[in-house]
Design a protein around this motif. Structure first.
Motif, short mmCIF file in Angstrom:
data_model
loop_
_atom_site.label_atom_id
_atom_site.label_comp_id
_atom_site.label_asym_id
_atom_site.label_seq_id
_atom_site.Cartn_x
_atom_site.Cartn_y
_atom_site.Cartn_z
N GLY A 28 -11.47 -26.19 -1.49
CA GLY A 28 -11.46 -27.64 -1.62
C GLY A 28 -11.27 -28.40 -0.33
N ASP A 29 -11.06 -27.67 0.78
CA ASP A 29 -10.80 -28.33 2.05
C ASP A 29 -12.02 -28.25 2.98
N VAL A 30 -11.99 -29.10 4.00
CA VAL A 30 -13.05 -29.14 5.00
C VAL A 30 -12.41 -29.11 6.39
N ALA A 31 -12.92 -28.26 7.28
CA ALA A 31 -12.48 -28.25 8.67
C ALA A 31 -13.44 -29.10 9.50
N VAL A 32 -12.87 -29.92 10.39
CA VAL A 32 -13.66 -30.89 11.14
C VAL A 32 -13.36 -30.76 12.63
N GLY A 73 -14.58 -25.22 2.73
CA GLY A 73 -13.90 -24.23 1.92
C GLY A 73 -14.61 -23.99 0.60
N GLU A 74 -14.11 -23.02 -0.11
CA GLU A 74 -14.69 -22.65 -1.40
C GLU A 74 -14.66 -23.83 -2.37
N GLY A 75 -15.77 -24.05 -3.06
CA GLY A 75 -15.84 -25.09 -4.08
C GLY A 75 -16.17 -26.48 -3.56
N VAL A 76 -16.30 -26.64 -2.25
CA VAL A 76 -16.58 -27.97 -1.70
C VAL A 76 -18.06 -28.32 -1.92
N LYS A 77 -18.30 -29.49 -2.47
CA LYS A 77 -19.65 -29.99 -2.66
C LYS A 77 -19.78 -31.34 -1.98
N ILE A 99 -8.01 -30.39 9.36
CA ILE A 99 -8.40 -30.01 8.00
C ILE A 99 -7.97 -31.11 7.05
N ALA A 100 -8.84 -31.44 6.10
CA ALA A 100 -8.51 -32.43 5.08
C ALA A 100 -9.19 -32.05 3.77
N PRO A 101 -8.63 -32.45 2.64
CA PRO A 101 -9.30 -32.23 1.37
C PRO A 101 -10.64 -32.96 1.33
N ALA A 102 -11.64 -32.34 0.76
CA ALA A 102 -12.96 -32.97 0.67
C ALA A 102 -12.88 -34.31 -0.06
N ALA A 103 -11.91 -34.44 -0.98
CA ALA A 103 -11.80 -35.66 -1.79
C ALA A 103 -11.46 -36.89 -0.96
#
Length: 324
Positions: A28-32, A73-77, A99-103
């Protein structure tokens, strides 16, 4: 990757620049890859252990950034490597990677630069939540903005004008007030040289402001509240002056006024969809030219302590960013 690390509560000068492992996003997370990170007054309080929320030590301060997605991360759309994004996180922005949640991520609008994108989340988010949601400012009403030349103050001026309100800007020097005028303020008050109550009485024909936007606290809150209009709303945004005022409750009774707390970070976490809707509205206003974020200075990652000291000493006009 390099990051600023707070190992113990203390002044900004105690922060360290360290080499840390590359970040790997969880589900559920994204690295930037961070291209710019916004600096805010709560960052000063956080590293000193004086903010409402105390992250566990050690940590990397900073909570708003703009950059390019490096991994999902896994499940991120909805996000892919290479996307330009705007993000918000409790900690971690003063680094080459975050890193932050995709939401809580948003795509950067086409044509927006990274400095501007890093400067809008907290200041404009705070001011929109304050003025629109908590203050319910209406077209034709009058709003007083204290500390008006700071990041949240300029944002509040612009949002007030976008709503069709009349805005009075109060700040501590002619230079700062000129910036407020350039961002749309209708009336200007230098509260280091003018009596705030008398100036507000003159500016409003004795009626007083309908909404008071107060990120300053200290000695200015009570005279502002004493000047408030009938059914006015005094927005408690922060305490940049350092002192939390002790206000006599009879003032609210006599004016049928409200003192309203504004804590955007908690709002963004509790009501993320409303927060994203507010950001979308503001991005539309930016496209129309109604909001024009001011980034007045850029600092290198190794100059983070200086950026925070300048913020603490109220030397900052508009926003400043760290460019790692």
């Amino acid at each position: 990757m390099k990051a600023i690390v707070c190992k113990a509560w203390g002044p900004p000068d105690s922060l360290e620049l360290q080499d840390l492992p590359d970040l790997v996003p969880g589900p559920g997370d994204v690295a930037v890859d961070v291209r710019a990170a916004g600096v805010n007054f709560p960052d000063v309080l956080t590293v000193q252990g004086k903010y409402q929320v105390k992250p566990p030590l050690p940590f990397t301060p900073g909570n708003e950034f703009a950059g390019v997605v490096r991994a999902v991360g896994e499940g991120v759309k909805g996000f892919a490597v290479g996307d330009r994004v705007i993000g918000f996180t409790q900690t971690g922005a003063f680094a080459q990677q975050a890193i932050a949640p995709a939401a809580v991520l948003m795509p950067m609008p086409p044509g927006m630069d990274f400095d501007t994108a890093a400067a809008i989340t907290l200041t404009y988010g705070t001011s929109h939540h304050a003025v629109v949601d908590r203050g319910q400012l209406q077209a034709g009403e009058t709003m007083l903005v204290l500390g008006a030349a700071g990041g949240v103050g300029l944002a509040a001026i612009e949002i007030g004008k976008a709503l069709g309100a009349r805005v009075i800007a109060a700040a501590s020097s002619p230079e700062k007030l000129e910036v407020c005028r350039q961002h749309g303020a209708d009336m200007l008050i230098d509260y280091t040289k003018e009596d705030l109550r008398e100036a507000l009485k003159a500016a409003t024909g004795g009626k007083g402001p309908d909404v008071i936007y107060d990120p300053v606290g200290g000695p200015y809150s009570e005279p502002a509240l004493r000047s408030i209009a009938y059914r006015g709303r005094h927005l408690v945004v922060g305490f940049a002056a350092g002192d939390i005022p002790k206000l006599p409750w009879n003032l609210m009774l006599l004016k049928s006024a409200s003192v309203v707390g504004v804590f955007w970070g908690d709002f963004a976490r509790r009501e993320p969809q409303k927060n994203l809707a507010a950001m979308r509205e503001m991005l539309g206003w930016m496209a129309e030219g109604k909001l024009k974020p001011l980034v007045s200075k850029r600092y290198a990652l190794g100059e983070t302590a200086q950026a925070l000291n300048d913020m603490a000493e109220r030397k900052v006009t508009g926003k400043v960013v760290i460019v790692p």
